[in-house]
Design an enzyme around this catalytic site. Structure first.
Site, mmCIF file in Angstrom:
data_model
loop_
_atom_site.group_PDB
_atom_site.id
_atom_site.type_symbol
_atom_site.label_atom_id
_atom_site.label_comp_id
_atom_site.label_asym_id
_atom_site.label_seq_id
_atom_site.Cartn_x
_atom_site.Cartn_y
_atom_site.Cartn_z
ATOM 1 N N ARG A 101 -14.284 12.950 5.870
ATOM 2 C CA ARG A 101 -13.002 13.570 6.220
ATOM 3 C C ARG A 101 -12.497 14.453 5.095
ATOM 4 O O ARG A 101 -11.887 15.502 5.337
ATOM 5 C CB ARG A 101 -11.963 12.484 6.537
ATOM 6 C CG ARG A 101 -12.175 11.791 7.875
ATOM 7 C CD ARG A 101 -11.281 10.582 8.020
ATOM 8 N NE ARG A 101 -9.898 10.916 7.725
ATOM 9 C CZ ARG A 101 -9.067 10.125 7.048
ATOM 10 N NH1 ARG A 101 -9.486 8.963 6.589
ATOM 11 N NH2 ARG A 101 -7.830 10.497 6.841
ATOM 12 N N LYS A 109 -8.929 -1.478 6.171
ATOM 13 C CA LYS A 109 -9.164 -2.089 4.850
ATOM 14 C C LYS A 109 -8.155 -3.195 4.573
ATOM 15 O O LYS A 109 -8.510 -4.257 4.037
ATOM 16 C CB LYS A 109 -9.089 -1.021 3.750
ATOM 17 C CG LYS A 109 -10.197 0.007 3.799
ATOM 18 C CD LYS A 109 -10.239 0.851 2.539
ATOM 19 C CE LYS A 109 -9.033 1.746 2.368
ATOM 20 N NZ LYS A 109 -9.080 2.912 3.261
ATOM 21 N N SER A 149 -7.928 4.164 8.764
ATOM 22 C CA SER A 149 -8.529 4.008 7.440
ATOM 23 C C SER A 149 -7.757 2.988 6.613
ATOM 24 O O SER A 149 -8.344 2.064 6.035
ATOM 25 C CB SER A 149 -8.556 5.361 6.726
ATOM 26 O OG SER A 149 -9.010 5.225 5.403
ATOM 27 N N ASP A 191 -15.323 2.827 7.066
ATOM 28 C CA ASP A 191 -14.243 3.621 6.493
ATOM 29 C C ASP A 191 -14.693 4.324 5.222
ATOM 30 O O ASP A 191 -14.363 5.489 4.994
ATOM 31 C CB ASP A 191 -13.038 2.744 6.184
ATOM 32 C CG ASP A 191 -11.991 3.497 5.384
ATOM 33 O OD1 ASP A 191 -11.340 4.382 5.968
ATOM 34 O OD2 ASP A 191 -11.842 3.219 4.182
ATOM 35 N N HIS A 207 0.843 -1.193 0.000
ATOM 36 C CA HIS A 207 0.000 0.000 0.000
ATOM 37 C C HIS A 207 0.874 1.238 0.000
ATOM 38 O O HIS A 207 1.857 1.318 0.733
ATOM 39 C CB HIS A 207 -0.917 0.034 1.220
ATOM 40 C CG HIS A 207 -1.759 1.280 1.292
ATOM 41 N ND1 HIS A 207 -2.918 1.424 0.566
ATOM 42 C CD2 HIS A 207 -1.579 2.449 1.961
ATOM 43 C CE1 HIS A 207 -3.436 2.623 0.807
ATOM 44 N NE2 HIS A 207 -2.641 3.260 1.639
#
Length: 434
Positions: free
Chosen positions: A168, A187, A183, A161, A82
């Site tokens: 947000r 996930k 967040s 989320d 990620h």
């Protein structure tokens, strides 16, 4: 305890109990807690932060708001990567097939670009027919059969989320390290992975502008992952300048295909190789860095990584012919060269300004519902450190509308710095957190 009391307690610096946090998140998902109440809580967290137990409870509450995938039936150590987002960061598109070709299953759930940063899903959708919205059964099947699958967040995966992220974005609380951490990790843990490599960006083109803030975020993410049973490590990488040479969706797909064919800008290659090495070691198919590098080189030289990308494209409904024929990708009708006004060395290209210019052209979005033009973007023809003469091209701008080009050029001109001496370039890998 009522929502009002919890918001007030956090506003005043109090520590919330795990049960209260879970009740607050459950209430938000059900509609009992309103958007304005959640906005107030996010702002309180932005200023007051969270303790590790609070952050763990918040992450678990978001994770358990939906389905947690079970990939245990797929052999091997499942590893994902990620990135916290950057300009020209297309690493996932070449990394996933490369890692899969080396024998590590890659179940990857990615996001879309927002603001000046690009999104993996937008790049993939530049490939004609490519489907990023697949049912979980198809996702699981493709990971098992092809070795990798790249999709968007499903409706059942951490729905708290998905709802909170949009809120947000419009309430000025995106940059909160606890909220970012929860967040991302809610996930990722819900994907059913065994290990995770994080690419935490730092610099003008990143959400975290300073190395200190980027390290704090990396430490928070790694702590949550390891505490949840997902072996997690992070690399902090430079985002002062765009990564690679392409900024824009179809243009970045081409650059990724070139990487798998053995070509590419040094910064992009170095970043991709570093993350791939770590994934192969975590995936237990490489014993050390030297073994991982050997496997990476073999997968590229043999064409195995490129063929794996072709299979991923085909498996997700895309046109696999783009691998060999770039003309099948969307192309902008017009191009404009931005040229050096003086001779010298390119000393800096500001990543955020280039990213914002690409959004103006249509390659990104300011709001979640903005439509992206996959064809437009910017090619950097003179990276920092390159000697130039007056009139040499610095950028090749691919555009569709003259008005958008004119607006983008105002930012692009400010993004370039040319000096008399070659710059001291920072290595792409800034640090690590394990």
């Amino acid at each position: 305890m009522r929502a009002y009391e919890l918001i007030k307690a956090k506003r005043d610096g109090g520590v919330l109990a795990a049960g209260d946090i879970r009740a607050f998140l459950d209430g938000y998902c059900s509609g009992e807690v309103t958007d304005y109440q959640m906005s107030a809580m996010c702002m309180a967290v932005y200023f007051r932060g969270m303790t590790p137990p609070e952050l763990g409870a918040w992450t678990r509450g978001m994770l358990e708001s939906g389905e947690v995938l079970d990939l245990s039936g797929i052999p091997g150590v499942k590893v994902d990567k990620h990135s916290t987002g950057g300009v020209g960061d297309k690493v996932s598109l070449s990394l996933a097939p490369l890692v899969a070709a080396c024998g590590v299953p890659v179940p990857m759930i990615s996001g879309r670009g927002l603001g000046h940063t690009g999104g993996t899903l937008d790049k993939l959708e530049a490939i004609p027919g490519f489907q990023v919205d697949l049912p979980v059964a198809a996702y699981r099947r493709l990971v098992a059969e092809v070795g990798a699958c790249l999709i968007g967040q499903t409706a059942t995966l951490a729905p708290a989320d998905k709802k909170l992220y949009a809120l947000r974005d419009v309430t000025g609380t995106v940059e909160s390290i606890p909220l970012i951490s929860a967040s991302i990790m809610s996930k990722k843990i819900a994907e059913g992975i065994d290990a995770l490599v994080l690419d935490v960006k730092t610099g003008s083109g990143a959400f975290m502008k300073t190395e200190a803030d980027s390290r704090r975020l990396a430490e928070s993410l790694v702590s949550i992952g390891n505490a949840s049973g997902v072996k997690t490590e992070a690399v902090i990488t430079d985002m002062e300048m765009p990564l690679g040479v392409a900024v824009g969706n179809a243009l970045e797909v081409i650059e990724c295909l070139d990487i798998l064919k053995g070509h590419g800008a040094k910064d992009l290659v170095d970043c991709s190789i570093e993350l791939t090495i770590r994934m192969l070691i975590l995936g237990k198919v490489a014993v050390d860095r030297a073994d991982a590098e050997r496997q990476i080189r073999a997968a590229i030289d043999s064409g195995a990584a490129l063929e794996r990308f072709r299979l991923i494209i085909e498996g997700q409904g895309g046109d696999p012919r783009v691998v060999d024929d770039y003309s099948r990708l969307p192309a902008a009708p017009s191009r404009f060269a931005v040229r050096a006004e003086r001779g010298g060395y390119v000393t800096r290209i500001d990543a955020e300004l280039v990213g914002r210019a690409s959004v103006i052209l249509g390659a990104g979005r300011d709001r979640v519902d903005d439509v992206v033009d996959p064809a437009v973007g910017i090619i950097i023809t003179a990276k920092p450190g390159t000697p130039v003469s007056a009139g040499d091209a610095i950028f090749d701008v691919h555009y569709r509308e003259q008005a958008k080009l004119d607006a983008a050029l105002a930012l692009i001109g400010r993004a370039i710095t040319i000096g008399d001496e070659p710059p001291q370039l920072r290595a792409i890998i800034v640090g690590e957190v394990r």
